[in-house]
Design a protein around this motif. Sequence first.
Motif, short mmCIF file in Angstrom:
data_model
loop_
_atom_site.label_atom_id
_atom_site.label_comp_id
_atom_site.label_asym_id
_atom_site.label_seq_id
_atom_site.Cartn_x
_atom_site.Cartn_y
_atom_site.Cartn_z
N UNK A 1 59.79 21.90 2.26
CA UNK A 1 60.10 22.18 3.56
C UNK A 1 59.55 21.42 4.74
N UNK A 2 58.15 21.29 4.50
CA UNK A 2 57.46 20.48 5.57
C UNK A 2 56.06 20.01 4.90
N UNK A 3 55.55 18.75 5.57
CA UNK A 3 54.41 18.31 5.20
C UNK A 3 53.32 17.74 6.50
N UNK A 4 52.32 17.51 5.99
CA UNK A 4 51.24 17.01 6.95
C UNK A 4 50.28 16.11 6.01
N UNK A 5 50.43 14.57 6.50
CA UNK A 5 49.55 13.83 5.91
C UNK A 5 49.83 13.76 4.42
N UNK A 6 49.05 13.99 3.65
CA UNK A 6 49.10 13.96 2.13
C UNK A 6 49.27 15.24 1.37
N UNK A 7 49.89 16.31 2.03
CA UNK A 7 49.91 17.45 1.61
C UNK A 7 51.70 17.80 1.89
N UNK A 8 52.14 18.45 0.96
CA UNK A 8 53.51 18.82 1.04
C UNK A 8 53.50 20.45 0.83
N UNK B 1 53.22 12.69 5.50
CA UNK B 1 54.31 13.34 6.31
C UNK B 1 53.98 13.51 7.81
N UNK B 2 54.73 13.22 8.86
CA UNK B 2 54.52 13.77 10.06
C UNK B 2 53.64 12.90 10.73
N UNK B 3 53.62 11.63 10.44
CA UNK B 3 52.54 10.77 10.81
C UNK B 3 52.94 10.56 12.40
N UNK B 4 51.90 10.85 13.64
CA UNK B 4 52.22 10.95 14.86
C UNK B 4 52.71 9.75 15.28
N UNK B 5 51.84 8.88 15.21
CA UNK B 5 52.09 7.27 15.61
C UNK B 5 53.48 6.99 15.32
N UNK B 6 53.81 7.03 14.01
CA UNK B 6 55.46 6.77 13.58
C UNK B 6 56.27 7.50 14.27
N UNK B 7 56.05 8.75 14.50
CA UNK B 7 57.16 9.57 14.94
C UNK B 7 57.29 9.14 16.62
N UNK C 1 60.49 7.21 20.74
CA UNK C 1 60.60 6.17 22.08
C UNK C 1 61.72 5.40 21.96
N UNK C 2 62.11 4.76 20.75
CA UNK C 2 63.34 3.88 20.66
C UNK C 2 64.49 4.83 20.67
N UNK C 3 64.40 5.97 19.96
CA UNK C 3 65.75 6.83 20.05
C UNK C 3 66.13 7.05 21.32
N UNK C 4 65.28 7.17 22.32
CA UNK C 4 65.72 7.42 23.89
C UNK C 4 66.27 6.10 24.71
N UNK C 5 66.18 4.94 23.75
CA UNK C 5 66.41 3.71 24.45
C UNK C 5 67.86 3.16 23.82
N UNK D 1 57.65 -1.37 12.57
CA UNK D 1 56.52 -2.18 13.33
C UNK D 1 55.27 -1.19 13.36
N UNK D 2 55.24 0.11 13.81
CA UNK D 2 54.24 1.03 13.67
C UNK D 2 53.39 1.04 12.56
N UNK D 3 54.10 0.82 11.31
CA UNK D 3 53.19 0.86 9.94
C UNK D 3 52.69 -0.33 9.71
N UNK D 4 53.35 -1.58 9.91
CA UNK D 4 52.75 -2.83 9.79
C UNK D 4 51.37 -3.17 10.70
N UNK D 5 51.61 -2.72 11.93
CA UNK D 5 50.47 -2.92 12.84
C UNK D 5 49.19 -2.12 12.48
N UNK D 6 49.49 -1.16 11.92
CA UNK D 6 48.13 -0.55 11.45
C UNK D 6 47.75 -0.79 9.82
#
Length: 378
Positions: free
Chosen positions: A24-31, A53-59, A64-68, A292-297
């Motif tokens: 139903x939800x997750x955070x980092x490496x925990x579901x 899960x729910x990686x803040x940088x990726x979100x 941001x792109x969804x609003x463009x 792009x957010x993934x590869x940059x990190x």
Amino acid sequence: MKDIKELDHQYITGTYNRFPVTITWGSNDIAYDENGKKYIDLESGYGTNSFGFCDSDWINAVEEQLHKVQHTSNLYYTEPCVKLAELLARRTGMTNMFFTNSGGEANECALKAARRYQHLHKGPDCYEIISMKNSFHGRSYGALSATGNPHYHEGFEPLVPGFKYAEFNDSESVESLVDANRTAAIIVECVQGEGGVNVMTQEFADALTKLCREKDILLICDEVQAGNGRTGTLYSYEQLGLRPDIVTTAKGIGGGLPIGICMFNEKTKNALVPGTHGTTFGGNPVACAGALSIVERLNEGFLDSVKRKSTMIFEAFRDAPGVAAVEGLGLMIAITRLPKKHLTSSMNAWKTVSCASPPVLLGKRCACSRRSPLRKNI
């Protein structure tokens, strides 16, 4: 209302043998499941949720792109796919990219491009592709035909003609299938995931390099599962010194959204031209912004941390009760248990081979310490 599992059985095509768990939800490496039970995620959506899960940088990048612009056809330019292609070219030395929606589609693109390249340079009879036994390249017909596992072929024959299967890590087996006038390409995974977790030897990598150079055969590296930092380098072929003509990737580069990429070097960059290949959703701006957010990190410091965690896991599990072997590369790992006669009743619940592809940010406390839940449950 019916239970979610009942509804799934009623309305979803029965192609998956699901575990009796609803995430139903997750955070980092925990579901967490519907009852609030906590799980350490060692599967990461088949190696897809690179930063969990729910990686803040990726979100943030995706939102941001969804609003463009959420989507437009490939008749127009968009910034995210261009920036992602530029970054990958800079990091890999490859020349240009074709974006798809999945690893299977990326491999379809690679196979088409290899055949067309050799059609233009050697003629129409040069179309054969050599792949490895126990490989996995996808479930669409071309990728399925390249997959060297009869289990996946059953009921779907006849397959696409022109595919041959060699023994992995056996250069003589590959050489016996080569015809310089008919062999267009060799497609390999540097770490096989479906046939266990089988790592390519340096000797085999060197032999492939020599063979492809001498016979003018294209080398395709399938980095769909082993790529994007999972093995401790951006792509696993780097550790073997391979210089592929075509590289395919997907899964972890998307961070949870569907994306695949077929990369071409200078030699093969013009194999596909307008009208020879295309896609509706490939290069989607939202998926590319997330990638792009993934590869940059995935910088050198982070990749070094993957190697360190891998070393800790190997050391922690090698001497664990019931463990016969720990194999793999980076955070793509297989743990083999001892034969049943050597195990206590509590150990018998474990599978003979368990494979792990955790998020590359896997916390050390989850897997490495002697008090970790994983180690204690073996």
